[in-house]
Motif scaffolding. Structure first.
Motif, PDB file in Angstrom:
ATOM      1  N   MET A   1       5.824   0.354 -32.542  1.00 33.39           N
ATOM      2  CA  MET A   1       5.944   1.626 -31.629  1.00 33.39           C
ATOM      3  C   MET A   1       4.962   1.765 -32.363  1.00 33.39           C
ATOM      4  N   LYS A   2       3.537   2.650 -30.898  1.00 33.84           N
ATOM      5  CA  LYS A   2       2.484   3.339 -31.243  1.00 33.84           C
ATOM      6  C   LYS A   2       2.650   5.002 -31.589  1.00 33.84           C
TER       7      LYS A   2
ATOM      8  N   ASN B   1       9.711  -4.567 -20.020  1.00 31.82           N
ATOM      9  CA  ASN B   1       8.592  -4.868 -21.294  1.00 31.82           C
ATOM     10  C   ASN B   1       9.237  -4.505 -22.239  1.00 31.82           C
TER      11      ASN B   1
ATOM     12  N   ASP C   1       8.601  -6.262 -26.084  1.00 31.02           N
ATOM     13  CA  ASP C   1       7.702  -5.974 -27.179  1.00 31.02           C
ATOM     14  C   ASP C   1       8.279  -4.172 -27.231  1.00 31.02           C
TER      15      ASP C   1
ATOM     16  N   GLU D   1       6.376  -3.080 -29.691  1.00 36.17           N
ATOM     17  CA  GLU D   1       4.856  -1.840 -30.456  1.00 36.17           C
ATOM     18  C   GLU D   1       4.272  -2.013 -28.270  1.00 36.17           C
ATOM     19  N   HIS D   2       3.974  -3.173 -27.648  1.00 36.21           N
ATOM     20  CA  HIS D   2       3.334  -2.623 -26.484  1.00 36.21           C
ATOM     21  C   HIS D   2       3.630  -2.488 -25.338  1.00 36.21           C
TER      22      HIS D   2
ATOM     23  N   GLU E   1       2.365  -0.482 -23.085  1.00 38.63           N
ATOM     24  CA  GLU E   1       1.074  -0.561 -22.315  1.00 38.63           C
ATOM     25  C   GLU E   1       1.495  -1.637 -21.334  1.00 38.63           C
ATOM     26  N   LYS E   2       2.324  -2.513 -21.541  1.00 32.16           N
ATOM     27  CA  LYS E   2       2.018  -3.850 -20.437  1.00 32.16           C
ATOM     28  C   LYS E   2       2.957  -3.312 -19.544  1.00 32.16           C
TER      29      LYS E   2
END
Length: 287
Positions: A1-2, A186, A190, A192-193, A196-197
């Motif tokens: 994850m960012k 989401n 995922d 990591e993203h 955002e998704k």
């Protein structure tokens, strides 16, 4: 994850109902749904939110003065905290301090104070019945027929459900519930993203579209902040559980050692059987 350099202490819930430029309109729609009113002007609302009280370093509360009432909202995405009445008591006491000068409290004239109402909006993963009440008196050490002090917090399940009445009555809350559902789905797929998704999915499906288009970066940071906070709390709870389990295991070993000593077992044998050191066994024997 960012990871983002900036940590937002507010949640999306707080921003959407308390801080954003559309927050008052969103809150007014929610107030009307809760009280069966039909107010149209946000001029009747006064935002009186206290910073960093309910959650200390992570503020997740919304407070307004409206119609001679103080409405306090809090969101829970994890399990319901049974100590919310105590926390709300501390919160309302601080709010009342802002309303009156110290000298007024000693006046012979009785003060007129706004009536407080407390709500917890629950959208956690664990099943939770519709509406329920948490009461301050549930924490009292002694029970009485009447209490000199009582405070009730209404818990409202806002997980998305087509049959959920409060979501039918309040469009902003329904949109927010759908947004939380999208985020949860989401991020499960995922990590990591996922955030955002979820934001993109909601914009495409006209869920909080204007809000998310305007504040996508801020929302992303708030979601990351919320995720980090929930993770920290989960870790703390797990560490607390593990510590309690370790302490319980040690107490069991010590009790076993004591009983073995009473049965005239040798100290080296007791240490071997319990896993304690000989020094620990000796301290029990000498105690």
């Amino acid at each position: 994850m960012k990871k983002h350099n900036r940590r937002y202490k507010d949640s999306v819930f707080v921003d959407f109902f308390s801080e954003d430029r559309t927050a008052k309109a969103n809150f007014l729609a929610l107030y009307n749904a809760l009280h069966g009113t039909d107010y149209q002007s946000t001029a009747i609302l006064k935002n009186i939110r206290l910073k960093q009280v309910l959650y200390m370093s992570f503020a997740n509360d919304v407070s307004y003065l409206v119609d001679n009432k103080i409405i306090v909202l809090a969101e829970h995405q994890s399990t319901i905290n049974p100590n919310m009445p105590i926390r709300c008591l501390e919160y309302i006491a601080r709010l009342y301090e802002q309303f009156y000068k110290s000298k007024e409290k000693y006046s012979r004239k009785q003060l007129a104070i706004p009536t407080p109402e407390f709500y917890v909006f629950y959208n956690g993963k664990e099943p939770y019945r519709g509406d329920s009440l948490l009461k301050l008196s549930d924490s009292f050490t002694q029970t009485h027929d009447e209490y000199a002090l009582e405070l009730s917090v209404k818990v409202v399940n806002i997980n998305y459900d087509k049959t959920n009445e409060i979501l039918k009555l309040c469009k902003p809350l329904k949109q927010y519930s759908l947004f939380v559902d999208a985020v949860r789905r989401n991020i499960a797929v995922d990590k990591e993203h996922g955030f955002e998704k979820a934001i993109k999915e909601c914009i495409q499906n006209d869920i909080l579209r204007e809000y998310l288009q305007r504040k996508s970066k801020e929302v992303l940071n708030m979601l990351i902040g919320e995720y980090d906070y929930d993770t920290d709390i989960a870790v703390q709870r797990e560490e607390s559980f593990d510590m309690g389990r370790l302490e319980g295991s040690l107490q069991a070993k010590l009790e076993t050692a004591r009983l073995m000593k009473q049965a005239n077992c040798e100290i080296p044998f007791i240490a071997k059987m319990t896993g304690l050191t000989q020094a620990e066994v000796e301290s029990i024997c000498n105690g």
